[in-house]
Design an enzyme around this catalytic site. Structure first.
Site, PDB file in Angstrom:
ATOM      1  N   ASP A  43       0.854  -1.196   0.000  1.00  0.00           N
ATOM      2  CA  ASP A  43       0.000   0.000   0.000  1.00  0.00           C
ATOM      3  C   ASP A  43       0.885   1.239   0.000  1.00  0.00           C
ATOM      4  O   ASP A  43       2.032   1.201   0.448  1.00  0.00           O
ATOM      5  CB  ASP A  43      -0.931   0.029   1.219  1.00  0.00           C
ATOM      6  CG  ASP A  43      -2.177   0.885   0.980  1.00  0.00           C
ATOM      7  OD1 ASP A  43      -3.267   0.300   0.764  1.00  0.00           O
ATOM      8  OD2 ASP A  43      -2.060   2.130   0.979  1.00  0.00           O
ATOM      9  N   ALA A  98     -19.352  -1.004  -9.886  1.00  0.00           N
ATOM     10  CA  ALA A  98     -20.650  -0.738 -10.512  1.00  0.00           C
ATOM     11  C   ALA A  98     -20.674   0.656 -11.145  1.00  0.00           C
ATOM     12  O   ALA A  98     -21.593   0.958 -11.912  1.00  0.00           O
ATOM     13  CB  ALA A  98     -21.759  -0.849  -9.472  1.00  0.00           C
ATOM     14  N   TYR A 140     -13.845   8.313 -12.098  1.00  0.00           N
ATOM     15  CA  TYR A 140     -13.635   6.997 -11.459  1.00  0.00           C
ATOM     16  C   TYR A 140     -14.162   5.838 -12.323  1.00  0.00           C
ATOM     17  O   TYR A 140     -13.474   4.829 -12.533  1.00  0.00           O
ATOM     18  CB  TYR A 140     -14.319   7.015 -10.092  1.00  0.00           C
ATOM     19  CG  TYR A 140     -14.258   5.731  -9.306  1.00  0.00           C
ATOM     20  CD1 TYR A 140     -13.112   5.345  -8.629  1.00  0.00           C
ATOM     21  CD2 TYR A 140     -15.383   4.902  -9.217  1.00  0.00           C
ATOM     22  CE1 TYR A 140     -13.078   4.172  -7.894  1.00  0.00           C
ATOM     23  CE2 TYR A 140     -15.357   3.730  -8.482  1.00  0.00           C
ATOM     24  CZ  TYR A 140     -14.192   3.366  -7.825  1.00  0.00           C
ATOM     25  OH  TYR A 140     -14.171   2.195  -7.106  1.00  0.00           O
ATOM     26  N   ARG A 153     -29.729   2.234  -8.418  1.00  0.00           N
ATOM     27  CA  ARG A 153     -28.790   1.212  -8.908  1.00  0.00           C
ATOM     28  C   ARG A 153     -28.943  -0.041  -8.067  1.00  0.00           C
ATOM     29  O   ARG A 153     -29.042   0.023  -6.853  1.00  0.00           O
ATOM     30  CB  ARG A 153     -27.368   1.733  -8.770  1.00  0.00           C
ATOM     31  CG  ARG A 153     -26.294   0.707  -9.046  1.00  0.00           C
ATOM     32  CD  ARG A 153     -24.910   1.259  -8.797  1.00  0.00           C
ATOM     33  NE  ARG A 153     -24.555   2.281  -9.743  1.00  0.00           N
ATOM     34  CZ  ARG A 153     -23.521   3.125  -9.578  1.00  0.00           C
ATOM     35  NH1 ARG A 153     -22.798   3.058  -8.492  1.00  0.00           N
ATOM     36  NH2 ARG A 153     -23.250   4.010 -10.492  1.00  0.00           N
TER      37      ARG A 153
END
Ligand code: NAD
Length: 348
Positions: A49, A134, A164, A301
């Protein structure tokens, strides 16, 4: 690779090179994945990370923990060297407030994915898992508040979440072409809103479930019984508990599902219903103030799980009430620890 045993818990079975690399391991899902792999007996893990080690949400001494900026190609080489399996979860991300205001930064995650794929190819990695979202889905299919179920083909014609979502869609396609052109075995899951303990719950990158739990806790502890809700409160979403996400990652990673597939709950709720639940756990009722100018994302959604059920005979199934209550209790403890000046959010 995890192979389910008769208890359904699964044992870790080594890929031929043994070493498993998890990027984004200082974050929510990456940290939880490392913990799950360890719990199942995987004893050769490299966790990577950008954040300094003290800021990782979860870390463990028996794992090779590396602080590397994976935007840089040379660091991706270090991360991928000797790996049999890579779970690529590192990304610049957050809730709507973050992704609407940081589109360039979100798109720069393409550097991580490009360099990790190149490094994986160079080092002969046997399996490369990519966490998509999604947010790749076409905005026109998410205009109604009635929680439209998004099927995998609804990503095209492309009109993803600006910034994004476009980066995720592009990187999904890169995974596909590295598989087709270079033979790198890639697997891609489109996560729908993941929540649970050990995730971001304050600071600006938190997503709706954690933000709402925190706001309800703040209202309860301050005695000021008011909550600001972003949008009208009737936007619909589904939320997947972290345990389901981890199980789905294993199943998809080990499968022959070559195209991006939904990994999400199909239990849709409105944001108001999410607040109802958090209020119930807190035992209070709040005066709701709706901020219609705040970032709120698409109107509706939900995850269409036809494909995952067909391939895996399984879908994320933790009821929101159960998962959210665990998350609420965890955030409550973290909140109190922070108020006391304790470090809170780190699991060693
Ligand atoms: P997170 O922000 O908690 O973790 C991401 C980690 O990536 C962070 O710890 C961050 O420091 C690290 N990172 C960012 N830039 C880096 C760099 N240049 N080099 C190395 N590390 C870097 O997010 P998360 O919720 O754990 O998400 C994990 C993955 O799942 C991400 O790819 C995200 O886009 C995807 N995803 C998450 C959700 C969700 O609801 N949480 C939904 C869809 C997709």
């Amino acid at each position: 690779m995890i192979v389910a045993d008769k208890d359904g818990q699964g044992d870790y079975v080594k890929n031929s090179k043994g070493l498993v690399v998890v990027t984004g391991a200082g974050g929510f899902i990456g940290g939880s994945l490392v913990a799950a792999l360890r719990a199942r007996g995987c004893n050769s893990i490299r966790a990577v990370d950008l954040k300094p080690l003290e800021a990782w949400y979860q870390k463990s001494a028996d794992v090779e923990n590396l602080c590397l900026d994976l935007n840089l190609k040379e660091n991706c080489e270090i991360a991928a060297k000797g790996a049999g399996q890579i779970y690529n979860l590192a990304a610049n991300m957050g809730g709507m407030g973050f992704i609407e205001n940081n589109k360039a930064l979100c798109m720069l995650s393409v550097l991580i994915n490009t360099h990790m794929l190149q490094a994986a190819r160079k080092h002969g990695v046997e399996r490369f898992f990519y966490a998509s979202s999604a947010c790749v889905y076409n905005a026109d299919k998410q205009k109604t508040f009635e929680a439209p179920r998004l099927k995998e083909q609804d990503a095209y014609p492309a009109m993803a979440e600006d910034g994004y979502g476009w980066e995720k869609l592009f990187s999904e396609r890169m995974c596909r072409h590295f598989r087709e052109d270079y033979g790198l075995p890639t697997r891609v899951a489109r996560f729908h809103n993941v929540y649970g303990p050990w995730g971001t719950w304050f600071g600006g990158r938190e997503k709706a479930p954690a933000a709402i739990c925190r706001k309800v806790i703040e209202a309860k502890t301050s005695g000021k019984h008011e909550i600001e809700i972003w949008g009208s409160g009737v936007q619909t979403r589904s939320f997947m508990f972290i345990d389901d996400c981890l199980k789905g990652i294993d199943l998809i990673n080990d499968s022959e599902i070559l195209e991006p597939i939904n990994l999400g709950s199909s239990e849709a709720v409105t944001i108001n219903q999410l607040v109802d639940l958090a209020e119930e756990f807190a035992g209070i009722k709040l005066n709701r103030k709706y901020n219609l100018h705040a970032p709120k994302g698409v109107n509706g959604r939900n995850s269409d799980n036809t494909l995952i059920r067909k391939y895996l005979n399984w879908e994320p199934d933790t009821p929101l009430r159960r998962g959210l209550e665990k998350t609420y209790r965890w955030i409550y403890d973290q909140y109190l620890a922070r108020e006391r000046g304790d470090a809170g959010v780190v699991r060693e």
